[in-house]
Design a protein around this motif. Structure first.
Motif, short mmCIF file in Angstrom:
data_model
loop_
_atom_site.label_atom_id
_atom_site.label_comp_id
_atom_site.label_asym_id
_atom_site.label_seq_id
_atom_site.Cartn_x
_atom_site.Cartn_y
_atom_site.Cartn_z
N UNK A 73 -3.58 -49.62 -27.73
CA UNK A 73 -2.74 -50.47 -26.88
C UNK A 73 -3.53 -51.20 -25.80
N UNK A 74 -4.42 -50.47 -25.13
CA UNK A 74 -5.20 -51.10 -24.06
C UNK A 74 -6.20 -52.11 -24.60
N UNK A 75 -6.70 -51.86 -25.82
CA UNK A 75 -7.67 -52.79 -26.42
C UNK A 75 -7.08 -54.19 -26.53
N UNK A 76 -5.83 -54.26 -26.93
CA UNK A 76 -5.17 -55.57 -27.06
C UNK A 76 -5.02 -56.23 -25.69
N UNK A 77 -4.63 -55.44 -24.68
CA UNK A 77 -4.46 -55.98 -23.33
C UNK A 77 -5.79 -56.50 -22.78
N UNK A 78 -6.84 -55.72 -22.98
CA UNK A 78 -8.16 -56.13 -22.50
C UNK A 78 -8.63 -57.38 -23.23
N UNK A 79 -8.34 -57.46 -24.53
CA UNK A 79 -8.68 -58.65 -25.30
C UNK A 79 -8.03 -59.90 -24.74
N UNK A 80 -6.79 -59.76 -24.30
CA UNK A 80 -6.08 -60.92 -23.72
C UNK A 80 -6.73 -61.36 -22.41
N UNK A 81 -7.24 -60.41 -21.65
CA UNK A 81 -7.91 -60.73 -20.38
C UNK A 81 -9.13 -61.62 -20.63
N UNK A 82 -9.84 -61.33 -21.73
CA UNK A 82 -11.06 -62.08 -22.04
C UNK A 82 -10.79 -63.31 -22.91
N UNK A 83 -9.55 -63.51 -23.31
CA UNK A 83 -9.19 -64.68 -24.12
C UNK A 83 -8.90 -65.86 -23.20
N UNK A 84 -9.96 -66.49 -22.70
CA UNK A 84 -9.85 -67.58 -21.74
C UNK A 84 -10.57 -68.82 -22.26
N UNK A 85 -10.25 -69.96 -21.68
CA UNK A 85 -10.89 -71.25 -22.00
C UNK A 85 -10.88 -71.55 -23.50
N UNK A 86 -9.76 -71.26 -24.13
CA UNK A 86 -9.60 -71.58 -25.54
C UNK A 86 -10.07 -70.50 -26.50
N UNK A 87 -10.64 -69.42 -25.98
CA UNK A 87 -11.12 -68.33 -26.83
C UNK A 87 -10.01 -67.33 -27.13
N UNK A 88 -10.05 -66.75 -28.31
CA UNK A 88 -9.21 -65.61 -28.67
C UNK A 88 -10.15 -64.45 -29.00
N UNK A 89 -9.98 -63.34 -28.28
CA UNK A 89 -10.89 -62.19 -28.40
C UNK A 89 -10.12 -60.96 -28.86
N UNK A 90 -10.63 -60.27 -29.87
CA UNK A 90 -9.95 -59.07 -30.34
C UNK A 90 -10.85 -58.22 -31.22
#
Length: 199
Positions: A73-90
């Motif tokens: 669950x937290x991995x997805x939340x943290x991924x959203x934090x780093x999904x900035x400036x057009x990036x999607x991180x997961x």
């Protein structure tokens, strides 16, 4: 005769100009790829450090049962934090714990199968990456993956000899879990990033 020489010279100039233009475009493309890869690796570093710290804290405070939920669950939340400036991180994997969050697409599946093959051939999983600019219906997309090897902490919840209380918690929360039975150094999954390049 002069006209013939002039025509041939003009043709050579055009060919040379076209070659130079092609080289310039290739150099620009290489520079863009290098910059995208640099940004992707920086995002992964931040994401991985944040997730690792969160997992360590959960393990220390509440034990491995708590870490099971943090890892998903937290991995997805943290991924959203780093999904900035057009990036999607997961993250994703071939053997999933939570298919609702992490199911890979065909490009990701092919990449991870390639990683598995390279690991079987002796490659260092920590160094395995794939970067590509792909064409989509909505324009060009930069895609990047970095392998996640199974480390010692991973074995607590993903290994072959999982404690009964941990296994019971996994089965209760994730009845369709596939993410156990791993050995040290095997491919656990991969970080996966995307960035749209065309507006």
């Amino acid at each position: 005769m002069k006209k013939l020489i002039l025509s041939a010279f003009t043709g050579l100039v055009i060919v040379a100009s076209a070659a130079q233009a092609g080289q310039a475009a290739g150099a620009a493309g290489d520079a863009q790829m290098a910059e995208l890869k640099k940004h992707a690796l920086a995002l992964i570093k931040g994401y991985a450090m944040n997730l690792k710290g969160t997992l360590k804290q959960a393990l220390k405070k509440d034990g491995p049962v708590s870490a099971i939920h943090v890892c998903n669950r937290k991995a997805e939340e943290i991924g959203r934090v780093f999904s900035v400036r057009g990036w999607t991180v997961g993250r994703t994997a071939l053997k999933l714990r939570n298919a609702m969050l992490d199911t890979p697409d065909e490009w990701e599946k092919a990449t991870m199968k390639m990683f598995e093959k390279k690991i079987a051939e002796g490659a260092d999983p920590k160094k395995l990456i794939r970067a590509e600019i792909v064409k989509t219906d909505n324009g060009r997309m930069f895609r990047f993956m970095k392998a996640i090897p199974t480390g010692k902490p991973c074995l607590t919840c993903h290994g072959e000899n999982i404690k009964p209380e941990v296994r019971n918690a996994i089965e209760a929360s994730y009845p369709k879990d596939e993410a156990t039975g791993f050995k040290l150094g095997q491919l656990r999954g991969a970080f996966t990033l995307k960035k749209k390049l065309d507006n």
